[in-house]
Design a protein around this motif. Structure first.
Motif, mmCIF file in Angstrom:
data_model
loop_
_atom_site.group_PDB
_atom_site.id
_atom_site.type_symbol
_atom_site.label_atom_id
_atom_site.label_comp_id
_atom_site.label_asym_id
_atom_site.label_seq_id
_atom_site.Cartn_x
_atom_site.Cartn_y
_atom_site.Cartn_z
ATOM 1 N N TRP A 32 14.505 -2.933 -35.801
ATOM 2 C CA TRP A 32 13.484 -3.105 -34.764
ATOM 3 C C TRP A 32 12.560 -4.283 -35.047
ATOM 4 O O TRP A 32 12.044 -4.908 -34.127
ATOM 5 C CB TRP A 32 12.651 -1.830 -34.634
ATOM 6 C CG TRP A 32 12.251 -1.527 -33.224
ATOM 7 C CD1 TRP A 32 12.762 -0.559 -32.424
ATOM 8 C CD2 TRP A 32 11.252 -2.177 -32.434
ATOM 9 N NE1 TRP A 32 12.156 -0.582 -31.187
ATOM 10 C CE2 TRP A 32 11.223 -1.575 -31.173
ATOM 11 C CE3 TRP A 32 10.382 -3.240 -32.665
ATOM 12 C CZ2 TRP A 32 10.363 -1.979 -30.156
ATOM 13 C CZ3 TRP A 32 9.530 -3.644 -31.652
ATOM 14 C CH2 TRP A 32 9.528 -3.003 -30.409
ATOM 15 N N THR A 33 12.311 -4.606 -36.317
ATOM 16 C CA THR A 33 11.278 -5.600 -36.643
ATOM 17 C C THR A 33 11.829 -6.941 -37.115
ATOM 18 O O THR A 33 11.062 -7.894 -37.267
ATOM 19 C CB THR A 33 10.318 -5.057 -37.724
ATOM 20 O OG1 THR A 33 11.071 -4.726 -38.906
ATOM 21 C CG2 THR A 33 9.572 -3.838 -37.222
ATOM 22 N N ASN A 34 13.123 -7.047 -37.332
ATOM 23 C CA ASN A 34 13.712 -8.301 -37.774
ATOM 24 C C ASN A 34 14.225 -9.062 -36.550
ATOM 25 O O ASN A 34 15.106 -8.570 -35.841
ATOM 26 C CB ASN A 34 14.859 -7.998 -38.747
ATOM 27 C CG ASN A 34 15.494 -9.261 -39.306
ATOM 28 O OD1 ASN A 34 15.624 -10.279 -38.631
ATOM 29 N ND2 ASN A 34 15.914 -9.184 -40.556
ATOM 30 N N PRO A 35 13.681 -10.270 -36.287
ATOM 31 C CA PRO A 35 14.077 -11.016 -35.087
ATOM 32 C C PRO A 35 15.584 -11.279 -35.003
ATOM 33 O O PRO A 35 16.144 -11.321 -33.909
ATOM 34 C CB PRO A 35 13.308 -12.329 -35.176
ATOM 35 C CG PRO A 35 12.412 -12.234 -36.340
ATOM 36 C CD PRO A 35 12.683 -10.971 -37.082
ATOM 37 N N ILE A 38 16.876 -7.795 -33.654
ATOM 38 C CA ILE A 38 16.396 -7.370 -32.325
ATOM 39 C C ILE A 38 16.990 -8.240 -31.219
ATOM 40 O O ILE A 38 17.224 -7.762 -30.113
ATOM 41 C CB ILE A 38 14.855 -7.310 -32.275
ATOM 42 C CG1 ILE A 38 14.402 -6.364 -31.154
ATOM 43 C CG2 ILE A 38 14.239 -8.684 -32.133
ATOM 44 C CD1 ILE A 38 12.926 -5.996 -31.199
ATOM 45 N N ALA A 39 17.278 -9.499 -31.534
ATOM 46 C CA ALA A 39 17.885 -10.396 -30.539
ATOM 47 C C ALA A 39 19.240 -9.869 -30.070
ATOM 48 O O ALA A 39 19.679 -10.169 -28.962
ATOM 49 C CB ALA A 39 18.041 -11.798 -31.124
ATOM 50 N N ASN A 40 19.891 -9.051 -30.900
ATOM 51 C CA ASN A 40 21.226 -8.533 -30.573
ATOM 52 C C ASN A 40 21.227 -7.331 -29.650
ATOM 53 O O ASN A 40 22.263 -7.001 -29.086
ATOM 54 C CB ASN A 40 21.964 -8.159 -31.864
ATOM 55 C CG ASN A 40 22.333 -9.380 -32.657
ATOM 56 O OD1 ASN A 40 23.068 -10.231 -32.187
ATOM 57 N ND2 ASN A 40 21.803 -9.482 -33.863
ATOM 58 N N TRP A 41 20.086 -6.637 -29.531
ATOM 59 C CA TRP A 41 20.121 -5.411 -28.725
ATOM 60 C C TRP A 41 18.992 -5.292 -27.706
ATOM 61 O O TRP A 41 19.044 -4.432 -26.841
ATOM 62 C CB TRP A 41 20.111 -4.171 -29.640
ATOM 63 C CG TRP A 41 18.887 -4.037 -30.494
ATOM 64 C CD1 TRP A 41 18.749 -4.456 -31.784
ATOM 65 C CD2 TRP A 41 17.641 -3.434 -30.146
ATOM 66 N NE1 TRP A 41 17.485 -4.161 -32.251
ATOM 67 C CE2 TRP A 41 16.783 -3.524 -31.253
ATOM 68 C CE3 TRP A 41 17.160 -2.818 -28.981
ATOM 69 C CZ2 TRP A 41 15.475 -3.043 -31.250
ATOM 70 C CZ3 TRP A 41 15.851 -2.337 -28.986
ATOM 71 C CH2 TRP A 41 15.036 -2.456 -30.107
ATOM 72 N N TRP A 42 18.008 -6.150 -27.750
ATOM 73 C CA TRP A 42 16.848 -6.017 -26.879
ATOM 74 C C TRP A 42 17.215 -6.221 -25.411
ATOM 75 O O TRP A 42 17.998 -7.089 -25.070
ATOM 76 C CB TRP A 42 15.779 -7.035 -27.285
ATOM 77 C CG TRP A 42 14.493 -6.847 -26.549
ATOM 78 C CD1 TRP A 42 14.064 -7.540 -25.460
ATOM 79 C CD2 TRP A 42 13.484 -5.877 -26.835
ATOM 80 N NE1 TRP A 42 12.843 -7.070 -25.053
ATOM 81 C CE2 TRP A 42 12.462 -6.043 -25.886
ATOM 82 C CE3 TRP A 42 13.350 -4.881 -27.795
ATOM 83 C CZ2 TRP A 42 11.328 -5.257 -25.864
ATOM 84 C CZ3 TRP A 42 12.206 -4.106 -27.778
ATOM 85 C CH2 TRP A 42 11.209 -4.289 -26.820
ATOM 86 N N GLY A 43 16.594 -5.424 -24.562
ATOM 87 C CA GLY A 43 16.740 -5.604 -23.118
ATOM 88 C C GLY A 43 17.816 -4.739 -22.500
ATOM 89 O O GLY A 43 18.613 -4.114 -23.189
ATOM 90 N N ILE A 51 14.548 -15.232 -29.404
ATOM 91 C CA ILE A 51 13.275 -14.843 -30.010
ATOM 92 C C ILE A 51 12.653 -16.121 -30.566
ATOM 93 O O ILE A 51 13.200 -16.748 -31.475
ATOM 94 C CB ILE A 51 13.480 -13.814 -31.156
ATOM 95 C CG1 ILE A 51 14.365 -12.651 -30.718
ATOM 96 C CG2 ILE A 51 12.126 -13.363 -31.693
ATOM 97 C CD1 ILE A 51 13.800 -11.705 -29.713
ATOM 98 N N ASN A 52 11.512 -16.522 -30.011
ATOM 99 C CA ASN A 52 10.841 -17.731 -30.470
ATOM 100 C C ASN A 52 9.873 -17.434 -31.609
ATOM 101 O O ASN A 52 9.779 -18.202 -32.559
ATOM 102 C CB ASN A 52 10.100 -18.402 -29.306
ATOM 103 C CG ASN A 52 11.070 -18.846 -28.233
ATOM 104 O OD1 ASN A 52 12.078 -19.474 -28.516
ATOM 105 N ND2 ASN A 52 10.795 -18.487 -26.995
ATOM 106 N N THR A 53 9.142 -16.331 -31.506
ATOM 107 C CA THR A 53 8.176 -15.913 -32.518
ATOM 108 C C THR A 53 8.184 -14.403 -32.576
ATOM 109 O O THR A 53 8.202 -13.754 -31.526
ATOM 110 C CB THR A 53 6.728 -16.347 -32.131
ATOM 111 O OG1 THR A 53 6.719 -17.715 -31.789
ATOM 112 C CG2 THR A 53 5.748 -16.083 -33.245
ATOM 113 N N MET A 54 8.174 -13.855 -33.776
ATOM 114 C CA MET A 54 8.039 -12.405 -33.923
ATOM 115 C C MET A 54 7.326 -12.145 -35.245
ATOM 116 O O MET A 54 7.954 -11.984 -36.290
ATOM 117 C CB MET A 54 9.379 -11.692 -33.865
ATOM 118 C CG MET A 54 9.226 -10.186 -33.780
ATOM 119 S SD MET A 54 10.826 -9.386 -33.535
ATOM 120 C CE MET A 54 10.270 -7.690 -33.327
#
Length: 160
Positions: A32-35, A38-43, A51-54
């Motif tokens: 959940w917290t590693n960009p 999260i880029a692989n499953w979000w949305g 993900i530009n900034t996290m």
């Protein structure tokens, strides 16, 4: 006193999804917290992400672009308000539509109970987001994608 209760009521302006995930809490937190993860499953289904900034800390920014299946880009900006590793994340989605999200991670043996709560500013805004953007279905799809990614990640990690 009664009027005060009504004005503080969140009824009619909140979404809640919970799911028991087949992974330990520390792993769910990491996914959940590693960009990179999260880029692989979000949305919702069919969306991809940049993900530009996290910066997962209180006051940290989270900037991402969700790329819709029709080619539309949706810029999202959030500010993390509370981060208690590995138990709870609260972030404020400051781009439209505005809402406050609280995600809790409760350890259940080798599993994790994920509870995802979204609180919108007004009942009207909530209704529009649900009717127009199908936010309720999108949130369910998001959690389903998280569960699938976790299963694949966990299996791959334990296959080594």
């Amino acid at each position: 006193m009664e009027a005060n209760k009504k004005s503080n009521s969140t009824a009619g302006r909140e979404l809640l999804v919970s799911r028991l995930l087949n992974a330990p809490r520390e792993l769910v937190w990491e996914i959940w917290t590693n960009p990179e993860h999260i880029a692989n499953w979000w949305g919702p289904e069919g969306f991809s992400n940049t993900i530009n900034t996290m910066d997962v800390k209180p006051g940290g920014e989270w900037n991402l672009v969700m790329h819709g299946p029709d080619g539309t880009d949706y810029k999202n900006k959030s500010i993390f308000r509370e981060v208690i590793e590995p138990e709870r994340i609260v972030y404020e989605h400051v781009s439209a539509p505005k809402f406050l999200a609280t995600i809790t991670f409760t350890e259940k043996g080798k599993q994790t109970l994920l509870e995802w709560h979204m609180l919108f500013e007004t009942a009207e805004q909530f209704e529009q987001v649900v009717k127009t953007f199908k936010a309720d279905e999108g949130l369910k799809q998001n959690v389903e994608k998280l569960a699938k990614f976790l299963d694949q990640f966990y299996q791959a990690k334990h296959a080594l």
